[in-house]
Write a protein that holds these residues in place. Sequence first.
Motif, mmCIF file in Angstrom:
data_model
loop_
_atom_site.group_PDB
_atom_site.id
_atom_site.type_symbol
_atom_site.label_atom_id
_atom_site.label_comp_id
_atom_site.label_asym_id
_atom_site.label_seq_id
_atom_site.Cartn_x
_atom_site.Cartn_y
_atom_site.Cartn_z
ATOM 1 N N LEU A 53 12.098 10.891 -3.779
ATOM 2 C CA LEU A 53 12.081 10.072 -4.641
ATOM 3 C C LEU A 53 11.139 8.844 -4.862
ATOM 4 C CD1 LEU A 53 15.893 9.163 -4.721
ATOM 5 C CD2 LEU A 53 14.904 10.652 -6.223
ATOM 6 N N ALA A 54 10.918 8.008 -5.484
ATOM 7 C CA ALA A 54 9.808 6.935 -5.319
ATOM 8 C C ALA A 54 9.637 6.432 -4.095
ATOM 9 C CB ALA A 54 9.916 6.131 -6.598
ATOM 10 N N GLN A 55 8.659 6.963 -3.148
ATOM 11 C CA GLN A 55 8.608 6.584 -1.891
ATOM 12 C C GLN A 55 10.017 6.979 -1.202
ATOM 13 O OE1 GLN A 55 5.984 6.383 -0.565
ATOM 14 N NE2 GLN A 55 4.414 5.840 -2.213
ATOM 15 N N GLY A 107 0.841 -1.259 0.215
ATOM 16 C CA GLY A 107 -0.116 -0.055 0.030
ATOM 17 C C GLY A 107 0.997 1.255 0.043
ATOM 18 N N LYS A 108 0.441 2.204 0.811
ATOM 19 C CA LYS A 108 1.160 3.445 0.811
ATOM 20 C C LYS A 108 2.115 3.636 2.011
ATOM 21 C CE LYS A 108 -2.512 5.911 -1.532
ATOM 22 N NZ LYS A 108 -1.669 6.187 -2.862
ATOM 23 N N LEU A 109 2.883 4.751 1.921
ATOM 24 C CA LEU A 109 3.907 5.130 2.923
ATOM 25 C C LEU A 109 2.978 5.894 3.964
ATOM 26 C CD1 LEU A 109 6.732 5.192 4.187
ATOM 27 C CD2 LEU A 109 7.037 7.344 2.647
ATOM 28 N N THR A 110 2.369 5.361 5.216
ATOM 29 C CA THR A 110 1.503 5.792 5.710
ATOM 30 C C THR A 110 1.846 6.782 6.861
ATOM 31 O OG1 THR A 110 1.494 3.833 7.225
ATOM 32 C CG2 THR A 110 -0.084 4.088 5.306
ATOM 33 N N VAL A 111 2.888 6.591 7.602
ATOM 34 C CA VAL A 111 3.608 7.251 8.956
ATOM 35 C C VAL A 111 5.017 7.602 8.415
ATOM 36 C CG1 VAL A 111 3.700 7.214 11.256
ATOM 37 C CG2 VAL A 111 1.919 5.974 10.447
ATOM 38 N N SER A 112 5.378 8.697 8.135
ATOM 39 C CA SER A 112 6.540 9.179 7.720
ATOM 40 C C SER A 112 7.135 10.489 8.250
ATOM 41 C CB SER A 112 6.763 8.946 6.356
ATOM 42 O OG SER A 112 6.069 9.780 5.651
ATOM 43 N N VAL A 171 7.056 0.184 -5.804
ATOM 44 C CA VAL A 171 5.883 -0.129 -6.786
ATOM 45 C C VAL A 171 4.682 -0.062 -5.985
ATOM 46 C CG1 VAL A 171 5.340 -1.020 -8.821
ATOM 47 C CG2 VAL A 171 7.632 -0.843 -8.502
ATOM 48 N N GLU A 172 3.922 0.869 -6.045
ATOM 49 C CA GLU A 172 2.506 0.906 -5.013
ATOM 50 C C GLU A 172 1.639 -0.244 -5.879
ATOM 51 O OE1 GLU A 172 0.900 4.422 -4.337
ATOM 52 O OE2 GLU A 172 -1.247 3.667 -3.991
ATOM 53 N N GLY A 173 1.221 -1.212 -5.133
ATOM 54 C CA GLY A 173 0.425 -2.248 -5.598
ATOM 55 C C GLY A 173 1.116 -3.540 -6.018
ATOM 56 N N ALA A 174 2.274 -3.416 -5.653
ATOM 57 C CA ALA A 174 3.387 -4.595 -6.144
ATOM 58 C C ALA A 174 3.020 -5.806 -5.171
ATOM 59 C CB ALA A 174 4.729 -4.292 -6.003
ATOM 60 N N HIS A 175 2.808 -6.927 -5.659
ATOM 61 C CA HIS A 175 2.834 -8.249 -4.852
ATOM 62 C C HIS A 175 3.915 -8.743 -4.347
ATOM 63 C CE1 HIS A 175 1.107 -12.312 -3.896
ATOM 64 N NE2 HIS A 175 0.106 -11.573 -3.680
ATOM 65 N N TYR A 176 3.960 -9.095 -2.840
ATOM 66 C CA TYR A 176 5.032 -9.633 -2.300
ATOM 67 C C TYR A 176 4.661 -10.842 -1.889
ATOM 68 C CZ TYR A 176 7.358 -4.856 -1.988
ATOM 69 O OH TYR A 176 7.867 -3.680 -2.316
ATOM 70 N N LYS A 177 6.089 -11.656 -1.326
ATOM 71 C CA LYS A 177 6.053 -12.840 -0.728
ATOM 72 C C LYS A 177 6.984 -12.925 0.552
ATOM 73 C CE LYS A 177 3.988 -15.846 -4.074
ATOM 74 N NZ LYS A 177 4.352 -17.348 -4.905
ATOM 75 N N GLU A 178 6.366 -13.620 1.633
ATOM 76 C CA GLU A 178 7.420 -13.506 2.761
ATOM 77 C C GLU A 178 8.788 -14.665 2.325
ATOM 78 O OE1 GLU A 178 7.290 -15.829 7.117
ATOM 79 O OE2 GLU A 178 5.414 -15.371 6.002
ATOM 80 N N ALA A 179 9.777 -14.000 2.856
ATOM 81 C CA ALA A 179 10.933 -14.911 2.474
ATOM 82 C C ALA A 179 11.874 -14.736 3.847
ATOM 83 C CB ALA A 179 11.670 -14.421 1.384
ATOM 84 N N GLY A 180 12.860 -15.873 3.737
ATOM 85 C CA GLY A 180 14.004 -15.878 4.812
ATOM 86 C C GLY A 180 15.069 -14.798 4.331
ATOM 87 N N TRP A 181 15.867 -14.584 5.097
ATOM 88 C CA TRP A 181 17.096 -13.800 5.016
ATOM 89 C C TRP A 181 17.981 -14.085 3.834
ATOM 90 C CZ3 TRP A 181 18.882 -12.593 10.796
ATOM 91 C CH2 TRP A 181 17.779 -11.730 11.448
#
Length: 477
Positions: free
Chosen positions: A438-440, A60-65, A105-115
Amino acid sequence: MKSVRRRGAARPVAAALAAGLLAMGAIATAGPAAAEDAPQNTQSMQNTPQNAGGASATLGKLTVSDWVTVESPQKGPVRAGLFTMDVDKGGSLQTYCIDINTGTVEGAHYKEAGWRESSLQGNADAGRIRWILQNSYPQVNDLTALAQKAGVGSLDDRQAAAGTQVAIWRYSDHAKVKAVSPAAQKLADYLYDHAENQDEPGASLSLTPPAVSGRPGRRLGPVTVHTKADSVTLTPGPEAASRGVRVTDKNGKPVKTTADGGQLFFQVPAGAADGAASITASATTKVPVGRVLTGDGIRTQTMVLAGSSDGSVTANATVTWAKQGPAPAVSAKRDCARGGVEITVDNRGDRPFGYRIAGRKHTVAAGRSETTLVKVGEDQNYKIGVTGPGGLDRTFTGVLDCRTGIAAPAPTGEALVTQAGRGGTGSTGGSGTDGRPLAQTGGGSTAPLIAGVGGALIAAGGAVVFLLRRKRTAAGK
């Protein structure tokens, strides 16, 4: 005559540019190849998406900054703080960034990952980032107490978020960055100076190994459940029901739910024709603080988990079986430490299994496993095909995003490193200077495209120079 010569020179120039653009696409992709041999049986490996497990969410968006100033690796003011993410099928996440040079990239899909699957691989300070997340906002939402620890009069949520992000960037990117607010800067200094190493958190939900194989008429497995959830629901895929495959415990008792540490087996009927089936494990739980989220098939800024509501998490596992001959199980995992994708083929049959990875021949002996590293260029989309007899046809896709900073070029040739697993056990893998941001919190999101096109044009440019020199030399003669 000059105009004629220019048109003549334009032809090789255009050809070279076209070749360069075609090469750009070829470098980023390792495509599937036809099976080396004719199918020996009717086994069909389903193209089930490889899901290492955990949360999937949309940025989503950068909400608290609040504003911060970056001195290096790039210069200028940016807004820094907390992002929100919506979890698939319910739930929300709060995240900070760990790659200051890459735009979101707002609206980009993410997946959980390990380090190990992210830019935190090899970072000796990754544990300190987790300490910061656990000891600052929003995990610590008593801002009065947090301000006292940092030695400042007061903190609001924007200052707390910006100060926390500054401290994280110092460890994740080794960036020189300073908060505009004096209070936020004092918080950043406090967090940075007091951070201690913490262990990497486990996945919210995972199944290991993600693929098993063997003979029909037996219980095939085990597949072990790892989770923070109290209960996990097990849902067999439609092919399991149609083929009579049941999910059981080690004693053969059917199971529909389990918990952390539970061991699952696939009971395949003795008369079942060669085939494959899958299972989806799902749960509702919080994602552990410090887990990483990476772009799902898209280059976007890597995120680190700072807070989570209860949300939906899933993981998949597959089983394949064959009455005779080889019985392969195929899985894939990104390995940022080695710069590529590991493809593991585990053969639980009684004959060697010949197969191809991205068109290259491999053979794994009966009762053994083989892990092959397919080198992939940083920030490059990859598409790796695994094919073989019996209808084996799997394709693994994604983006390798393993480093902070500028993307590295794709490899000029596909390097493959093979490791033989132990017999009987297998080796499956458990801001602009005008004052505008810059972009976020990073560079523009078009950077991957520009970098890719630029690389292709540089290569094409070299060809152009070579052709023009040859033409001038010929004219001089």
